[in-house]
Design a protein around this motif. Structure first.
Motif, PDB file in Angstrom:
ATOM      1  N   LYS A  40     -14.671 -36.959 -75.623  1.00 55.47           N
ATOM      2  CA  LYS A  40     -14.726 -36.042 -74.492  1.00 55.47           C
ATOM      3  C   LYS A  40     -16.192 -35.844 -74.085  1.00 55.47           C
ATOM      4  O   LYS A  40     -16.981 -35.284 -74.841  1.00 55.47           O
ATOM      5  CB  LYS A  40     -14.102 -34.702 -74.872  1.00 55.47           C
ATOM      6  N   GLN A  41     -16.523 -36.326 -72.898  1.00 56.25           N
ATOM      7  CA  GLN A  41     -17.908 -36.255 -72.450  1.00 56.25           C
ATOM      8  C   GLN A  41     -18.403 -34.814 -72.374  1.00 56.25           C
ATOM      9  O   GLN A  41     -19.574 -34.525 -72.661  1.00 56.25           O
ATOM     10  CB  GLN A  41     -18.053 -36.934 -71.080  1.00 56.25           C
ATOM     11  N   LYS A  42     -17.502 -33.898 -72.012  1.00 56.96           N
ATOM     12  CA  LYS A  42     -17.896 -32.493 -71.903  1.00 56.96           C
ATOM     13  C   LYS A  42     -18.295 -31.942 -73.269  1.00 56.96           C
ATOM     14  O   LYS A  42     -19.287 -31.212 -73.385  1.00 56.96           O
ATOM     15  CB  LYS A  42     -16.746 -31.676 -71.318  1.00 56.96           C
TER      16      LYS A  42
ATOM     17  N   TYR B 289     -19.326 -33.749 -75.877  1.00 56.86           N
ATOM     18  CA  TYR B 289     -20.543 -34.462 -76.281  1.00 56.86           C
ATOM     19  C   TYR B 289     -21.777 -33.854 -75.609  1.00 56.86           C
ATOM     20  O   TYR B 289     -22.783 -33.556 -76.266  1.00 56.86           O
ATOM     21  CB  TYR B 289     -20.397 -35.935 -75.920  1.00 56.86           C
ATOM     22  N   THR B 290     -21.695 -33.629 -74.313  1.00 51.22           N
ATOM     23  CA  THR B 290     -22.816 -33.058 -73.571  1.00 51.22           C
ATOM     24  C   THR B 290     -23.129 -31.650 -74.050  1.00 51.22           C
ATOM     25  O   THR B 290     -24.295 -31.269 -74.222  1.00 51.22           O
ATOM     26  CB  THR B 290     -22.508 -33.036 -72.067  1.00 51.22           C
TER      27      THR B 290
END
Length: 396
Positions: free
Chosen positions: A283-285, A287-288
């Protein structure tokens, strides 16, 4: 008329009266607690690992030279490594000082630093930041933080939100996290619960009320509190895992013990399926967000004059292969660049030529042999690191 009668009936109902009485009691509790401090933010009805660790740290008389942060990768290396080096069983809920790191650094540098481990299973980068922000401050501020990190700490697919961890929930009762309260929560239910807790004092202090209930139950028990707590509980590992999937983390004083390597047969455990799930569809969210917390930790350390050493933890090649192609190298590059930009050091200790399968208990956790080897290698690297040496030689 019927409408007026219904309105009048509602206003005189037990429901409304009950709500009014609850608000009166809630306000009274708030006023009394603010005046007489009945509750303690360190109190908890469940004895989680962060509860054991935070309360253990409170009892320390002085700040450690080195604070260890990290997930179960650092935690198992710490406990199993010391158990093997000292040939002595270690209790995970009370074993905070790293004999391996202290002794190996003393051999290399001639100075024996003091240490305290905050490494806890499941620790995310957000948790590490909160531990440093809340506990590693003032007269308890260390000279150096050694943070053992791995990709799971940034991308765990099973993490609902930063606010969902036991560490976040516990430490939020000790410190004010209003600045990250909304960004740390990702669902409407979490937001709604947070709003209610801000409005209702008794709800935000529910853990204290449950802890009081537990104390009362012990007091009223037929044989008293001491007879209950003196019973050395040893819950089977599989039963504990099942319980923790539904209940808060709760570990008794005698439940989590680690023996020296070789004291009992230690078959290699293949946890590939577990980590396949953790690495699934990154999940990029998440990770960010977790990278953001890592950067916050770096900036906080720099502001407080603490030297941060970020250590890439050893993993088996098989575990790295479960990640999306190219992700592991990207992760190391990103964390290394972030460290360089914020005055931190980045040490990559995932060295397959040193850490073989015999050093691992499963695909990610080091066993006793691996724990000793890890701290030997870490001590070698730290002894040669100028930033570490300069920080350790400073006086506080």
């Amino acid at each position: 008329m019927a409408k007026e009668a219904r309105a009048k009936a509602f206003l005189s109902s037990y429901v409304l009266l009950g709500l009014f009485m609850f608000l009166v009691l809630d306000t009274g509790f708030r006023v009394a607690d603010n005046a007489f401090h009945f509750t303690s933010p360190f109190e908890s009805p469940n004895r989680s690992l962060i509860w054991w660790t935070a309360n253990g740290f409170v009892r320390e008389k002085s700040a450690p030279d080195i604070a260890l942060l990290g997930s179960s990768l650092m935690m198992t290396a710490h406990h199993a490594g010391d158990a093997t080096k000292l040939n002595q069983v270690q209790n995970e809920v009370s074993h905070f000082h790293s004999a391996c790191l202290q002794d190996f650094l003393a051999d290399k540098t001639g100075q024996k630093p003091t240490t305290f481990s905050f490494a806890i299973a499941g620790q995310m980068a957000s948790d590490s930041y909160l531990i440093a922000r809340t506990l590693l401050a003032g007269d308890k501020q260390p000279k150096v933080i050694v943070y053992g990190i791995a990709p799971r700490d940034l991308i765990d697919n099973t993490l609902p939100s930063a606010a969902s961890t036991e560490t976040f929930r516990y430490l939020s009762r000790i410190d004010d996290y209003s600045d990250i309260a909304l960004t740390a929560r990702t669902s409407f239910n979490e937001m709604f619960q947070f709003g209610l807790e801000k409005m209702l004092y008794s709800l935000s202090h529910r853990p204290n009320l449950i802890a009081w209930q537990h104390k009362l139950a012990y007091t009223l028990a037929p044989f008293g509190q001491n007879a209950i707590t003196a019973n050395e509980l040893q819950t089977p590992f599989k039963l504990r895992r099942l319980a923790f999937s539904q209940l808060p983390d709760d570990s008794g004083a005698n439940e989590l013990k680690v023996g020296p390597y070789g004291a009992e047969p230690e078959p290699y455990r293949d946890n590939t399926q577990e980590y396949r799930q953790r690495y699934k569809s990154i999940k990029q969210k998440t990770y960010t967000s977790q990278l953001g917390y890592l950067e916050k930790l770096m900036k906080l350390s720099k502001e407080r004059g603490i030297q941060l050493i970020v250590v890439n933890m050893p993993l088996t090649p098989g575990n790295v292969a479960l990640m999306p192609a190219g992700f592991y190298d990207q992760y190391k590059s990103k964390v290394g660049a972030m460290a360089a930009a914020n005055g931190a050091e980045f040490l990559d200790l995932n060295k397959p030529n040193i850490f073989e399968q015999k050093h691992f208990a499963d695909t990610v956790h080091l066993n006793g042999l691996g724990g000793v080897e890890f701290f030997k290698l870490l001590s070698d690297e730290l002894a040669l690191n100028r930033s570490f040496g300069a920080a350790l030689s400073t006086t506080q």
